[in-house]
Motif scaffolding. Structure first.
Motif, mmCIF file in Angstrom:
data_model
loop_
_atom_site.group_PDB
_atom_site.id
_atom_site.type_symbol
_atom_site.label_atom_id
_atom_site.label_comp_id
_atom_site.label_asym_id
_atom_site.label_seq_id
_atom_site.Cartn_x
_atom_site.Cartn_y
_atom_site.Cartn_z
ATOM 1 N N VAL A 110 0.815 -1.213 0.000
ATOM 2 C CA VAL A 110 0.000 0.000 0.000
ATOM 3 C C VAL A 110 0.855 1.272 0.000
ATOM 4 N N GLU A 111 2.077 1.163 0.582
ATOM 5 C CA GLU A 111 3.018 2.290 0.447
ATOM 6 C C GLU A 111 3.315 2.502 -1.029
ATOM 7 N N ARG A 112 3.534 1.401 -1.721
ATOM 8 C CA ARG A 112 3.852 1.424 -3.147
ATOM 9 C C ARG A 112 2.681 2.032 -3.937
ATOM 10 N N ILE A 113 1.476 1.609 -3.606
ATOM 11 C CA ILE A 113 0.292 2.101 -4.332
ATOM 12 C C ILE A 113 0.183 3.617 -4.159
ATOM 13 N N TYR A 114 0.323 4.063 -2.908
ATOM 14 C CA TYR A 114 0.125 5.492 -2.669
ATOM 15 C C TYR A 114 1.200 6.329 -3.352
ATOM 16 N N THR A 115 2.428 5.829 -3.304
ATOM 17 C CA THR A 115 3.529 6.564 -3.928
ATOM 18 C C THR A 115 3.398 6.562 -5.454
ATOM 19 N N LEU A 116 2.913 5.471 -6.010
ATOM 20 C CA LEU A 116 2.736 5.422 -7.467
ATOM 21 C C LEU A 116 1.640 6.393 -7.912
ATOM 22 N N GLU A 117 0.574 6.498 -7.109
ATOM 23 C CA GLU A 117 -0.474 7.484 -7.420
ATOM 24 C C GLU A 117 0.102 8.895 -7.387
ATOM 25 N N ARG A 118 0.972 9.113 -6.394
ATOM 26 C CA ARG A 118 1.637 10.411 -6.273
ATOM 27 C C ARG A 118 2.497 10.677 -7.523
ATOM 28 N N MET A 119 3.198 9.636 -7.974
ATOM 29 C CA MET A 119 4.058 9.777 -9.154
ATOM 30 C C MET A 119 3.236 10.095 -10.402
ATOM 31 N N PHE A 120 2.039 9.529 -10.491
ATOM 32 C CA PHE A 120 1.161 9.826 -11.629
ATOM 33 C C PHE A 120 0.876 11.328 -11.653
ATOM 34 N N ASN A 121 0.531 11.870 -10.487
ATOM 35 C CA ASN A 121 0.207 13.297 -10.408
ATOM 36 C C ASN A 121 1.417 14.180 -10.690
ATOM 37 N N ILE A 122 2.572 13.756 -10.184
ATOM 38 C CA ILE A 122 3.787 14.548 -10.416
ATOM 39 C C ILE A 122 4.126 14.574 -11.905
ATOM 40 N N ARG A 123 3.944 13.433 -12.539
ATOM 41 C CA ARG A 123 4.206 13.343 -13.977
ATOM 42 C C ARG A 123 3.281 14.275 -14.757
ATOM 43 N N GLU A 124 2.081 14.516 -14.194
ATOM 44 C CA GLU A 124 1.122 15.416 -14.852
ATOM 45 C C GLU A 124 1.330 16.868 -14.421
ATOM 46 N N GLY A 125 2.359 17.113 -13.621
ATOM 47 C CA GLY A 125 2.697 18.498 -13.290
ATOM 48 C C GLY A 125 2.272 18.967 -11.911
#
Lengths: 629, 169
Positions: free
Chosen positions: A542-557
């Motif tokens: 779940v740490e991985r899931i939350y961080t990956l969601e964060r990475m999606f948003n960062i990639r979108e700016g």
């Protein structure tokens, strides 16, 4: 249970392919929201138009979906959000996800755009793309009825969009059953943009249980635990509206778009007053909690209106936010928004903003085309619902969601729009509860309390007991800033577990500390699926899931500046109403900054909120996107 | 003593956990299509109706079975299928007035509720007690009490009515 499959459906080329889910992916992302995050990060190129054919809509059942695990009927839906331009992610109950699994699929990834309206017919391992021209314009209760009649099977489960989704309202939802909404972040709008009216599923396949006897015994124990829980007893009889009286008495209600924190006539909407319209409670798949009312309006001008719900968020969005305190109006509004396929919370947020602008003279009759936008007028609510769903008049502007509507209504309107990342703030006033405000502001899907709802306030027990439960020093009460960062992260991870397993959050810390925890979930997964995922592996997942969601948003700016509560919560104090702790409160800017630093630190992200290289390496995310699936 | 599986339709929330646990108990797999109980959902009007074998005293399935594979087991007050005798003709499926007898599409056998040999799994998991396993002789007592509850009020109202007999005036 190892035979789990994903289907890729391209609506442009009408190609359909099916693939198994490798066990390694299960162990690292579990399922549901976890695999959704993985699929979105891997299949969506940065910067795409959310309404373009390149957006990918993922629909997922959780790892335990449709099994005997209690409340295992949750379905997660994701795509790039047309509302926020960031991660779109939403979760609904009901019976759709289990049926999808009985039909042989765990995940759907839908790409492309159909030339004309279509619906998917998924049945025992087969997927067909069928014509839906005759369904276009139908509401979310008519659509399933027509599909069932066509196939002569009343047990077909349908997830469909209403006219709001067809008309690309950016906060349109997807509905299944009478009231289960994949509501937030505008996933219905994405379906509409793909000309996809509905997904119909029916299945008779086995979901083999690894250790049936152990699973039955263990689930019986969990259900007993739920039965014995005080909070859940309340929710079984009064549902989530039971929170309304507390919020109103404390002074933590978003009333008239945050102009006040209590509703003087709030008593009319207390859960006890909903009882006289109800004829029982409804449960989602396998759910011992059954928190939803079934109601009918027996007399008066709204006679005959029946539906399920409203949940507390809908009650807040259609009630105090608009200053409506007549129960029948909320019930009719709930029915209307469900049929149109509108996110009731976003609707309440954006319409209460428009009414305040009208009240303050920032917009006038020219923009509303003569409609008097008054507080407390249910006719205004019904009319705005219609206008938004049909994209007419002012509704056409509001249908664009906060970000674009502010641009259209002018700079003066900006301050009054209470949103995060382009998604409206919820139905509560969180100026006096900094941890809650931090959770809502940092959520990976805009202003949202279902990612983290740090409720130490509602958790009874001594400081010592609470510190032991969380494993670190938690704030002594809900007005504290210190320790809130860690607490928010704790809840974020905790809530991602049921979202990934396809279960309901109401069996976690959401309501009570005596409900399921990592150890319990790990045991449940082992008994049901045979997969050995230890409590610590699950925590890491779940740490991985939350961080990956964060990475999606960062990639979108998205950056640190997107993690703040709206200006209004930081400058304008709550009125002197409600209990003492809730009076004259604002979110303190300086303390908030510290709180945010603490939160990033706890996650292993840098001061800008970007995951540190060592965090990515530890979670195995340094090689994403990997296109493994 | 005979016990029967009673359904209180007004208490069913439609969650279908009974179907799932039944299929897990009997087949080791979650699959409502193979359960011995089925919650019939009237989604558009928010009503759910659990349907299962009523263990009829004068059972049509027993009456039509050409090979006597269906028999009444008086000990547990149920109707049983003998898989060794059953030829899978499905007459029983056709005549059951409740749709409670079916053909398992995986095992190809006739299936129906057998009360889990006196300890029904579905009952254990039903949170609202819409399903209850109760003494046959006492099955109606709670219903009777519930119905009777309304009577004292009515009786009181009737008794308290002023009499208009002539000798009192």
């Amino acid at each position: 249970m190892k035979e789990q499959r994903i289907a890729y459906i391209d609506l442009s080329t009408r190609e359909i392919s099916k693939a198994p889910i490798p066990e390694r992916i299960r162990k690292t992302y579990l399922g549901g929201r976890g695999i959704d995050a993985y699929l979105l990060y891997n299949h969506i190129s940065p910067g795409i138009d959310p309404l373009g054919s390149e957006n990918v809509l993922v629909v997922s059942a959780g790892l335990l979906g449709g099994t005997l695990a209690p409340s295992s009927g949750r379905c997660n839906v994701g795509a790039k959000s047309p509302l926020t331009n960031l991660l779109g992610s939403t979760n609904m109950g009901g019976f759709f996800a289990p049926e999808l699994r009985f039909a042989g699929f765990d995940h759907l990834a839908i790409k492309g755009k159909a030339e004309k309206p279509v619906y998917l017919w998924i049945h025992d391992g087969d997927i067909e793309i069928r014509d839906a021209t005759h369904l276009w314009g139908k509401d979310t209760t008519e659509t399933p009825a027509i599909i069932r009649k066509e196939h002569q099977d009343e047990d077909i489960k349908v997830a469909s969009i209403g006219v709001a989704g067809e008309n690309l309202v950016r906060f349109a939802n997807i509905m299944t059953g009478l009231k289960n909404a994949a509501g937030r972040t505008g996933m219905g709008c994405v379906m509409g943009s793909k000309n996809l009216k509905a997904i119909a599923v029916r299945g008779t396949r086995d979901l083999p249980i690894a250790y049936p006897e152990e699973a039955l015994d263990y689930v019986a124990k969990i259900i007993q635990m739920i039965r014995d829980n005080f909070f859940l007893k309340v929710w079984s009889t009064l549902g989530t509206p039971s929170c309304h009286s507390d919020a109103n008495n404390l002074g933590r209600l978003r009333y008239r778009n945050l102009q006040r924190n209590q509703d003087p006539a709030g008593e009319n909407l207390y859960a006890e007053n909903l009882q006289k319209f109800t004829f029982g409670m409804a449960g989602c798949f396998g759910c011992p909690i059954h928190c939803r009312h079934r109601y009918v309006v027996p007399e008066g001008s709204d006679k005959g209106s029946y539906m399920e719900g409203p949940d507390w968020s809908t009650m807040g969005g259609l009630g105090p936010e608009l200053d409506i305190s007549r129960m029948e109006s909320v019930l009719v509004g709930n029915q209307l928004s469900s049929k149109y396929g509108l996110d009731s919370l976003e609707f309440g947020g954006i319409v209460s903003w428009a009414i305040e602008l009208y009240e303050k003279g920032i917009i006038d009759d020219r923009i509303t085309e003569g409609l008097k936008l008054e507080w407390g007028n249910e006719k205004v609510m019904y009319e705005m619902m219609r206008q938004i769903a049909m994209r007419e008049g002012l509704g056409n502007i509001l249908a664009e969601g906060p970000l674009r509507a502010i641009e259209k209504l002018g700079e003066e309107s900006r301050y009054y729009n209470v949103h995060v990342k382009g998604m409206s703030w919820l139905h509560t006033d969180d100026r006096a509860t900094p941890a809650m405000a931090l959770g809502v502001a940092t959520s990976t899907r805009g202003a949202d309390h279902m990612r983290s709802r740090p409720g130490t306030d509602s958790l009874m027990g001594s400081q010592e007991a609470r510190d032991k439960l969380f494993g670190f020093a938690v704030p002594p009460d809900f007005t504290c800033y210190e320790g809130a960062g860690k607490l928010v992260r704790y809840y974020e991870l905790m809530y991602a577990v049921p979202d990934a397993l396809g279960m309901c959050k109401f069996q976690t810390l959401f309501m009570s500390p005596s409900t399921l925890n990592y150890e319990d979930y790990s045991r449940l997964v082992r008994h049901v699926t045979g997969l050995d995922i230890s409590a610590s592996e699950m925590y890491e997942a779940v740490e991985r899931i939350y961080t990956l969601e964060r990475m999606f948003n960062i990639r979108e700016g998205a950056t640190r500046k997107d993690d703040y509560p709206p200006e209004r919560l930081m400058t304008e104090p709550t009125p002197a109403t409600g209990i003492h702790s809730f009076q004259r409160k604002v979110i303190n800017r300086e303390k908030y900054e510290q709180q945010l630093d603490e939160y990033y630190e706890a996650h292993g992200w840098d001061e800008k909120g970007v995951p540190k290289p060592e965090t990515l390496a530890r979670l195995g995310l340094d090689k994403e996107p990997s296109h493994l699936l | 003593m005979d016990r029967i599986l009673m359904v209180d339709y007004s208490k069913c929330t439609g969650c279908r956990l009974c179907e799932v646990v039944c299929s897990v108990k009997k087949n080791g797999a979650a699959n409502p299509a193979r359960a011995r109980i089925a919650v019939v959902k009237w989604e558009s009007v928010c009503v759910d109706t659990p349907m299962l074998c009523q263990q009829c005293q004068s059972a049509p399935c027993v009456a039509v079975c050409p090979v006597k594979a269906m028999t009444r087991d008086e000990g547990l007050g149920r109707v049983k299928v003998n898989d060794d005798l059953c030829i899978g003709c499905r007459f029983c499926v056709a005549v059951c007035p409740f749709g409670a007898v079916s053909l398992d599409h995986v095992s190809r056998r006739i299936i129906k509720c057998d009360l889990c040999d006196g300890d029904p799994t579905c009952v254990k998991f039903c949170e609202t007690k819409a399903l209850q396993y109760v003494d046959a002789t006492a099955a109606n007592t709670s219903k009777r009490r519930e119905a009777a509850e309304r009577l004292p009020e009515l009786i009181r109202g009737f008794v308290a009515k002023p009499k208009t007999s002539s000798h009192l005036s």
